[in-house]
Write a protein that holds these residues in place. Sequence first.
Motif, mmCIF file in Angstrom:
data_model
loop_
_atom_site.group_PDB
_atom_site.id
_atom_site.type_symbol
_atom_site.label_atom_id
_atom_site.label_comp_id
_atom_site.label_asym_id
_atom_site.label_seq_id
_atom_site.Cartn_x
_atom_site.Cartn_y
_atom_site.Cartn_z
ATOM 1 N N TYR A 111 74.700 15.666 -19.446
ATOM 2 C CA TYR A 111 75.040 15.503 -18.036
ATOM 3 C C TYR A 111 76.138 14.468 -17.805
ATOM 4 O O TYR A 111 76.771 14.457 -16.738
ATOM 5 N N SER A 112 76.355 13.596 -18.769
ATOM 6 C CA SER A 112 77.114 12.366 -18.531
ATOM 7 C C SER A 112 78.581 12.597 -18.180
ATOM 8 O O SER A 112 79.199 13.571 -18.608
ATOM 9 N N PHE A 113 79.087 11.649 -17.385
ATOM 10 C CA PHE A 113 80.488 11.602 -16.972
ATOM 11 C C PHE A 113 80.870 12.801 -16.108
ATOM 12 O O PHE A 113 81.984 13.315 -16.184
ATOM 13 N N GLU A 141 70.931 7.575 -14.002
ATOM 14 C CA GLU A 141 70.479 7.334 -15.365
ATOM 15 C C GLU A 141 70.845 8.499 -16.279
ATOM 16 O O GLU A 141 71.152 8.303 -17.461
ATOM 17 N N LEU A 142 70.830 9.712 -15.754
ATOM 18 C CA LEU A 142 71.255 10.863 -16.542
ATOM 19 C C LEU A 142 72.758 10.845 -16.800
ATOM 20 O O LEU A 142 73.239 11.493 -17.729
ATOM 21 N N ALA A 207 76.597 8.315 -27.211
ATOM 22 C CA ALA A 207 75.304 8.868 -26.805
ATOM 23 C C ALA A 207 74.195 8.316 -27.686
ATOM 24 O O ALA A 207 74.411 7.997 -28.860
ATOM 25 N N PHE A 208 72.982 8.177 -27.111
ATOM 26 C CA PHE A 208 71.814 7.746 -27.874
ATOM 27 C C PHE A 208 71.231 8.963 -28.590
ATOM 28 O O PHE A 208 70.685 9.851 -27.956
ATOM 29 N N GLN A 214 68.579 2.005 -29.524
ATOM 30 C CA GLN A 214 70.038 1.965 -29.441
ATOM 31 C C GLN A 214 70.497 1.327 -28.127
ATOM 32 O O GLN A 214 71.642 0.914 -27.986
ATOM 33 N N ARG A 215 69.586 1.259 -27.176
ATOM 34 C CA ARG A 215 69.909 0.591 -25.905
ATOM 35 C C ARG A 215 69.887 -0.936 -26.034
ATOM 36 O O ARG A 215 70.357 -1.632 -25.164
ATOM 37 N N ASN A 216 69.275 -1.429 -27.098
ATOM 38 C CA ASN A 216 69.041 -2.869 -27.230
ATOM 39 C C ASN A 216 70.221 -3.575 -27.884
ATOM 40 O O ASN A 216 70.982 -2.990 -28.645
#
Length: 218
Positions: A111-113, A141-142, A207-208, A214-216
Amino acid sequence: MKFLVFLGTVRDSTPPRPARLGLRVAKAIMNWAKDNMAEHEFELIDPLDYSTGEVFKPHFAYAQGKAPEALSTLAEKIEAADGYVMVSPEYNHSMSPALADLLNHFGSSLYSFKPSVIATYSAGQWGGMRAAVAMRTFLSELGCLPVSAMIHVPHAQDAFDESGVADSEQEDNWRTYFGRALSQMLWWAEATSNHRQEKDPFETSKAFKASPTQRNIK
């Protein structure tokens, strides 16, 4: 440009009547797009057409080539789309569980961007506005950021008939109202599409794909 109109309801029973009220709103949006953006492609995504299984397992959790065909087909459509229209009723001041469930089956990188439009409805006077507030956070968030203009349809059972056609006295008003939000989506979709062709956004914002960690910070 390609756009997906997600219908956020799976309930086809009554009461209340009429059943699947959201389908009228989605069809009204599709009708507007046909009349005003005929050069672009709009496709209605009905969750009843996509079996996701009794136990929640997202598309990205399957081994390569092992996901159900319906999920893989929809994943390809989401990735290929330039923007999204999310049509939802209001459940307990929040968005439709059916819509959230369907969208959550796919990673945010699909979905991003890209932009999105929030379209809510109700059989009462508020038109799902409280759900729309929650949807802004969810869609952000998506990665498909919602445009500023939104669509709210109160008394949807009276606003449109089963074909998504408005009363002749209100037709021009609905056209203008829909046009503001959907035109914003088109503007942003063209802008983001052009920029994605010039520079891959995932080069700088990857992307994760391995783990939530990976967010940390490392």
